[in-house]
Design an enzyme around this catalytic site. Structure first.
Site, mmCIF file in Angstrom:
data_model
loop_
_atom_site.group_PDB
_atom_site.id
_atom_site.type_symbol
_atom_site.label_atom_id
_atom_site.label_comp_id
_atom_site.label_asym_id
_atom_site.label_seq_id
_atom_site.Cartn_x
_atom_site.Cartn_y
_atom_site.Cartn_z
ATOM 1 N N ILE A 207 0.816 -1.218 0.000
ATOM 2 C CA ILE A 207 0.000 0.000 0.000
ATOM 3 C C ILE A 207 0.848 1.266 0.000
ATOM 4 C CG2 ILE A 207 -2.094 -0.962 1.007
ATOM 5 C CD1 ILE A 207 -1.170 -0.111 3.740
ATOM 6 N N LYS A 228 5.050 -2.353 8.033
ATOM 7 C CA LYS A 228 6.095 -1.550 7.404
ATOM 8 C C LYS A 228 7.333 -2.430 7.345
ATOM 9 C CE LYS A 228 7.992 3.124 8.152
ATOM 10 N NZ LYS A 228 7.814 4.310 9.014
ATOM 11 N N ASP A 329 9.290 15.051 11.731
ATOM 12 C CA ASP A 329 8.978 14.848 10.314
ATOM 13 C C ASP A 329 7.470 14.890 10.114
ATOM 14 O OD1 ASP A 329 9.445 14.496 7.631
ATOM 15 O OD2 ASP A 329 9.676 12.321 7.762
#
Ligand SMILES: *[C@@H]1O[C@H](CO)[C@@H](O)[C@H](O)[C@H]1NC(C)=O
Ligand SMILES: *[C@@H]1O[C@H](CO)[C@@H](O)[C@H](O)[C@H]1NC(C)=O
Length: 499
Positions: A207, A228, A329
Site C-alpha cells: 500500500i 512496514k 517529520d
C-alpha cells in the site's frame, strides 16, 4: 562435517600410496606364472604372503586384480588371498619380492611383516572410531550448551504461559489492541507476543513505498494490520522507530497504534517489520487529494492532530510517565486518517525523546532531518538550538500549521473549496532543495497564502489565525500543541461538533 574431512584425508593418503590405472609387474610363485618367468602383470596390487603349511614355511607371491581391492581404488586391504594369514600388498613393480616372516603365535600381527585383515581393520578403524566418538561427544556437548543458553535467553523474555494468555486461538486483533491499551506497562505487548503475532501475519497487498522500504496491508486473525517492511540496510531506522513506539505510555487514540516489531532472519537477509493498526483511508495527504471536507471534518481532523501532537510533546512525570517526544517529520503524508475521520500521527522514526532529569535528548540529533518542504525556518538556516528540546517541539508546530493549511484549503464553506496543494506549491519546485526553501521561508519570509474570504467563516478564520501563529519566524513565539488543542476544542463546541 568434521567426519567428512577425516574421511577425505584418509582417502587422500590412500590415493597417494596407490597408483591406479597403471599396470605393474609382480613376482609370481604360482605354477602358471613359471612359464612367464615367475612374474605377472596386474592393474591392482602385488601381494606377498607367508604361511606355515604343515610346519613348512611357504612364500606366496601373486598378482591381485583391481576389483579385489577393497574398497576399489582406495584399498584398505586386498582380497583374493583367503586362507592366508600374513598378507602384504604393495603397488610398485616387484615390490612383493620381500621375504615375510612366518607369524609367531605370540605376535600375531607379525613384526616386520604385513598385517592381517583383522589387524589392519583394527589399526585403521580404531583411531578413526575414537576420533568420531570424540567429535560426536563434542558436538553433543556444544549443542546441549547452546540449547541451555537459548533456553535461558528465552526465559528472560518469553514465558510460554503468558503467550497462551495473550494469543489463545479465539482472540482477535481487537482483543489484542484492547490488551495493549490496558496493559499495565503502557508500552505495548511483551516482545515474545509481538514476535508471535508478526510471524503469523499474512501479507495481502503493498500500500505504500518510502525511503525506508515498503508498507503492506496484512491480515491477522480476521483483522487488517499495516506492516512496514524495512530494507536490511535500514536496520537503524527500524530499531529507532520500534524503540520510540515502545516508549512507555505513548499509546493515544491520535497516535498510530503500534502492535509489534520483529526481525526475521531468513538465513540470507534480515526482514525488519513494524506492525501497526491499519487505516483504510490512508494518509491525510491521500485523503485530502480525494475528498474535500466539511467544516465539521476539518475541525475533527485538526483537533485530533493537535491532540496527538500534544500527547507526543507532553512529558508525563512519575513511574508511569512518558518523556516529551518531538516528531521532527510531521507532514500530511505522515498522518493517517482513521475511519472516524480522526487523525493518527505516524512515522516516528526521526523522533527524539527528552530526558528532563538530565535535560538531554536521547540521541544525538543531526541538524536537518525530515522533509525539506516542511522544515521550519530555524531548521533551514541552521539556527535551531539543538541543546534545547523545546526547539524541536516548536519546529513540529510550524509543520502542523502547514498541515492545517492543507486541510483548510479543502474545506467546503459556502460551496467553495480549493483543489489540494502542497504547502509552498506556488513558490518552490517539486522536491525543492534546502536552499530553495531557505530563500522562500527565511529570506523572503513567505508563508502559504491565507485567502481573505476565510475571514467570513468562523471556523476558517480560527484556522487561519492558528496557522499564522504556528508560522512565526521565532520558534518560541509559536503556539503550543496544547494551546491549539484547546482553541480547537472551543471551536468545536461553538460549531456544535461532536468529536
Ligand atoms: C603369460 O604371459 C602372457 C603374455 O604376457 C599372457 O598372455 C599369459 O596370460 C600369461 N600367463 C599367465 C598364467 O599369467
Ligand atoms: C622377483 O622378480 C625379480 C625380477 O624378475 C627377480 O630379480 C627377483 O629375484 C624376484 N624375487 C624373488 C624373491 O623371487
Amino acid at each position: 562435517m568434521a567426519n567428512l574431512w577425516i574421511l577425505l584425508a584418509v582417502v587422500a593418503v590412500q590415493a597417494a600410496l596407490y597408483r591406479p590405472c597403471e599396470s605393474l609387474w609382480c613376482n609370481c610363485t604360482t605354477a602358471q606364472c613359471e612359464k612367464n618367468g615367475s612374474r605377472c602383470e596386474t592393474d591392482g596390487a602385488c601381494m606377498a604372503s607367508t604361511s606355515a603349511i604343515d610346519g613348512q614355511e611357504q612364500h606366496i607371491r601373486i598378482c591381485i586384480t583391481r576389483d579385489n581391492l577393497v574398497p576399489p581404488g582406495q584399498p584398505f586391504y586386498c582380497l583374493g588371498a583367503e586362507g592366508l594369514l600374513n598378507i602384504h600388498c604393495c603397488y610398485t613393480d616387484y615390490c612383493n619380492s620381500i621375504d615375510l616372516k612366518v607369524p609367531s603365535v605370540t605376535t600375531p600381527s607379525g613384526l616386520g611383516g604385513g598385517w592381517g585383515l583383522v589387524e589392519l581393520v583394527a589399526v585403521i578403524a580404531g583411531p578413526l572410531f575414537l576420533l568420531c566418538l570424540l567429535l560426536l561427544v563434542g558436538l553433543f556437548l556444544y549443542q546441549y550448551h547452546q540449547r541451555a543458553y537459548n533456553h535461558r535467553q528465552r526465559l528472560e523474555v518469553e514465558d510460554p504461559s503468558c503467550d497462551h494468555l495473550y494469543l489463545a486461538k479465539d482472540r482477535t486483533l481487537q482483543d489484542l489492541i484492547y490488551d495493549l491499551s490496558t496493559s499495565g506497562s503502557g508500552s505495548g505487548l511483551p516482545l515474545f507476543v509481538q514476535r508471535t503475532v508478526a510471524r503469523t501475519i499474512v501479507l495481502q497487498e503493498i500500500i505504500g513505498k518510502g525511503r525506508f522500504g515498503e508498507v503492506w496491508r496484512g491480515r491477522w486473525r480476521g483483522g487488517d494490520v499495516a506492516v512496514k517492511i524495512f530494507s536490511s540496510r535500514e536496520e537503524r531506522s527500524w530499531f529507532r522507530e520500534a524503540e520510540i513506539y515502545q516508549t512507555i505510555m505513548l499509546r493515544h487514540e491520535n497516535i498510530l497504534g503500534f502492535i509489534a516489531a520483529d526481525n526475521k532472519d531468513n538465513g540470507t537477509w534480515t526482514q525488519l517489520w513494524l506492525v501497526s493498526d491499519y487505516h483504510e483511508h490512508g494518509s491525510l495527504f491521500d485523503y485530502l487529494n480525494h475528498y474535500s471536507v466539511t467544516t465539521e471534518v476539518m475541525i475533527k481532523l485538526a483537533l485530533s492532530a493537535a491532540s496527538g501532537l500534544a500527547h507526543l510533546h507532553m512529558e508525563i512525570l512519575g513511574t508511569q510517565g512518558k518523556p516529551g517526544i518531538a516528531h521532527r517529520d510531521l507532514k500530511s503524508k505522515n498522518i493517517l486518517v482513521k475511519k472516524n475521520l480522526n487523525c493518527a500521527i505516524a512515522d516516528l522514526g526521526l523522533a527524539v525523546r527528552h530526558d528532563s532529569a538530565s535535560d538531554t535528548i536521547d540521541i544525538a540529533p543531526n541538524q536537518r532531518v525530515g522533509t525539506k518542504r516542511y522544515m521550519a525556518p530555524e531548521v533551514l538556516d541552521e539556527t535551531i538550538n539543538m541543546r534545547h528540546f523545546d526547539s524541536f517541539k516548536c519546529a513540529d508546530i510550524y509543520a502542523l500549521g502547514l498541515v492545517y493549511w492543507e486541510i483548510a484549503r479543502r474545506c467546503n464553506s459556502g460551496g467553495i473549496h480549493e483543489e489540494y496543494q502542497l504547502p509552498y506549491y506556488d513558490l518552490v519546485p517539486s522536491d525543492p532543495s534546502i536552499e530553495e526553501m531557505r530563500k522562500v521561508v527565511c529570506d523572503q519570509k513567505l508563508r502559504p497564502n491565507i485567502p481573505n474570504w476565510w475571514q467570513s467563516y468562523e471556523a476558517l478564520r480560527v484556522m487561519g489565525k492558528i496557522m499564522r501563529e504556528c508560522w512565526y519566524a521565532n520558534g518560541a513565539a509559536r503556539l503550543t500543541a496544547l494551546r491549539i488543542k484547546k482553541t480547537l476544542s472551543q471551536l468545536s463546541i461553538q460549531e456544535d461538533i461532536k468529536v
